[in-house]
Design an enzyme around this catalytic site. Structure first.
Site, short mmCIF file in Angstrom:
data_model
loop_
_atom_site.label_atom_id
_atom_site.label_comp_id
_atom_site.label_asym_id
_atom_site.label_seq_id
_atom_site.Cartn_x
_atom_site.Cartn_y
_atom_site.Cartn_z
N HIS A 261 0.84 -1.21 0.00
CA HIS A 261 0.00 0.00 0.00
C HIS A 261 0.88 1.26 0.00
CE1 HIS A 261 -3.68 2.30 1.21
NE2 HIS A 261 -2.78 3.11 1.75
N GLU A 262 1.82 1.32 0.92
CA GLU A 262 2.67 2.52 1.01
C GLU A 262 3.54 2.65 -0.23
OE1 GLU A 262 1.90 4.70 3.23
OE2 GLU A 262 0.62 3.32 4.38
N HIS A 265 1.67 4.56 -2.77
CA HIS A 265 1.75 6.01 -2.51
C HIS A 265 3.10 6.55 -2.98
CE1 HIS A 265 -1.91 6.86 -0.30
NE2 HIS A 265 -1.68 5.94 0.61
N GLU A 291 -4.86 8.00 -2.67
CA GLU A 291 -5.33 6.72 -2.14
C GLU A 291 -5.65 5.74 -3.28
OE1 GLU A 291 -4.83 6.45 0.93
OE2 GLU A 291 -5.78 4.53 1.36
#
Ligand code: ZN
Length: 497
Positions: A261-262, A265, A291
């Site tokens: 997830h990170e 980003h 997001e």
């Protein structure tokens, strides 16, 4: 220097002060010894003050005025001027006194929220919540950017969208999600997560995560990963992006999917075009668009079947004692378990947006003056039953679970669900242009999707606002139907319904 160049330089200096604050924050949440808290807060406050004074100065006003006289600006220059003006006007419209009041209320409100949650007693938090709502109403009245106060608050996180627009999109989404959830829960062959909740060696979890994000092209020359209690991504310049992860010894998911997830980003922040590096345009288009990128990597790719065609044998080698005899297809099902639950941050892809709709509807009612904060626990619980079929046994598992309201972040929640919707609509376009993406994942190839995102999303930074960007990519307004279709296509086969 030309009038426009002067404006660029001035705002880039402000941006660099922001990067400096990011570095102080990053250190605070990774390596800083506990006892340094006070000294660090003073440094951060000083940077904040210098930056704010620079922003609201007469110099800023004059530079903007001069730049506005320049004719025929190109896209990048004109957007920079637009965003510079926006930042400036937002900063000068709110009196410093009010900013200080809000900041103080955040600190005190946060402490009260922690205590209230610990004691499972909403009445401890209530007066602070009431005060924060009043302050935010005042803040919205000063800024006055939309039709309603809540519209103004949304602008801090998702520029260019209104609460009415979000409500229209969410209404379609809500009824579909409830139907999907209902259907999945009727299955007689549900997957379960128990395999994920065994003991997994932490350092091996760390190593596996790094292997995965290397394949995603996370650039370790321009970034690094460290551990943090609450994982986040931050940039210290346009060529230095940091991610953090949290490892749980008895649950595989937080580190694995958190790291992915990170990374999503970070790839966004690492992909801005050179022309806007270290300028005020070197930012995501909005919280929601940011997001969308992390969720695409985490869910659309990282929880996908083809991803595990490639990675599962490696994961088995890392953890033979857990996974040697566990089939890949079963593993794929277990990471895609859907359970209506009380806690947002633990929610799956289907129920997550329902948690958000609940919060969005309440926030909207609060700022339209339809709700007395005293009634919030009852309203929360009723909505939780209606949308998620679960009733919180106490407020700590209900409306006290999230930190956002204690800090006055009203309008932040909707961006999480918008992220899902943006993601699905962008991904639909990516698949149309590159139908063999899933096939590539099964061979461990992830460069085409990154190139697609670089070209269509990342490079632009803050040049396009979210609605413009979605329109530019897909030729259409945001529509929940893409996300709904994605969920059905993915979860109906998993649940055999
Ligand atoms: Zn995120």
């Amino acid at each position: 220097m030309t009038k426009i160049k002067k404006l660029w330089k001035h705002f880039s200096d402000i941006k660099k002060l922001g990067y400096t604050a990011n570095l102080l924050h990053w250190d605070m949440q990774t390596y800083m010894p506990e006892g340094s808290n006070e000294g660090r807060s003073e440094l951060l406050a000083l940077i904040e003050e210098i930056s704010h004074n620079k922003l609201i100065s007469k110099k800023t006003k004059d530079l903007i005025k001069n730049a506005e006289k320049v004719k025929d600006l190109d896209l990048i220059d004109s957007t920079m001027l637009r965003e510079a003006k926006r930042d400036y006007e937002k900063a000068v419209k709110v009196p410093t006194e009010l900013v200080v009041k809000i900041s103080r209320a955040q600190t005190i409100g946060h402490k009260a929220w922690v205590k209230s949650r610990e004691k499972r007693d909403f009445s401890i938090f209530l007066p602070h919540l009431e005060k924060m709502i009043k302050l935010k109403e005042e803040y919205a009245d000063k800024l006055d950017l939309g039709e309603t106060r809540y519209d103004t608050l949304l602008d801090d996180y998702e520029p260019g969208v209104s609460s009415k627009w979000i409500a229209d999109v969410f209404d379609d989404l809500k009824s579909e999600l409830i139907k999907i959830l209902d259907k999945l829960m009727s299955s007689s062959d549900k997957p379960d997560q128990s395999i994920l909740k065994e003991n997994y060696n932490p350092s091996k979890q760390w190593d596996f995560g790094l292997e995965v994000i290397k394949k995603f092209n996370f650039d370790f020359k321009h970034g690094r990963q460290d551990k943090a209690v609450h994982p986040f991504t931050t940039s210290l310049s346009s060529t230095d992006t940091r991610i953090t992860t949290r490892i749980s010894e008895d649950f595989l998911s937080p580190a694995l999917f958190g790291t992915i997830h990170e990374c999503g980003h970070a790839l966004y922040d690492m992909g801005f075009m050179k022309e806007i590096h270290n300028t005020i345009l070197a930012n995501g288009a909005s919280m929601g668009i940011h997001e969308s990128q992390s969720r695409m990597y985490e869910n659309f790719i990282g929880r996908g079947k083809e991803f595990w065609d490639y990675w599962y044998p490696t994961l088995q080698k890392y953890f033979p004692e857990n996974l040697k005899d566990y089939q890949k297809d079963e593993f794929y099902r277990s990471i895609n378990t859907v359970i209506p639950s009380l806690i947002r941050v633990e929610a799956d892809e289907v129920t997550y947006s329902l948690h958000i709709i609940l919060r969005f509807e309440l926030e909207r009612q609060i700022f339209e003056g339809e709700v007395d904060p005293k009634e919030l626990p009852d309203l929360w619980n009723a909505k939780s039953e209606e949308l998620l079929t679960v009733l919180p046994p106490n407020d700590s598992l209900g409306l006290l679970q999230d930190v956002h309201w204690s800090e006055g972040y009203f309008g932040y929640f909707p961006t999480y669900a918008l992220g899902n919707l943006y993601c699905a609509q962008i991904y639909e376009d990516a698949l149309e242009k590159h139908p063999n993406l899933p096939e590539q994942y099964s061979k461990g190839e992830f460069s085409t999707i990154l190139e697609y995102l670089r070209e269509n999303v990342h490079q632009y930074g803050r040049i396009y606002q979210p609605r413009e960007l979605i329109q530019k990519i897909s030729g259409k307004e945001l529509d929940a139907k893409y996300f709904v279709k994605y969920l059905k296509d993915k979860f109906y086969p998993i649940y055999g319904v």
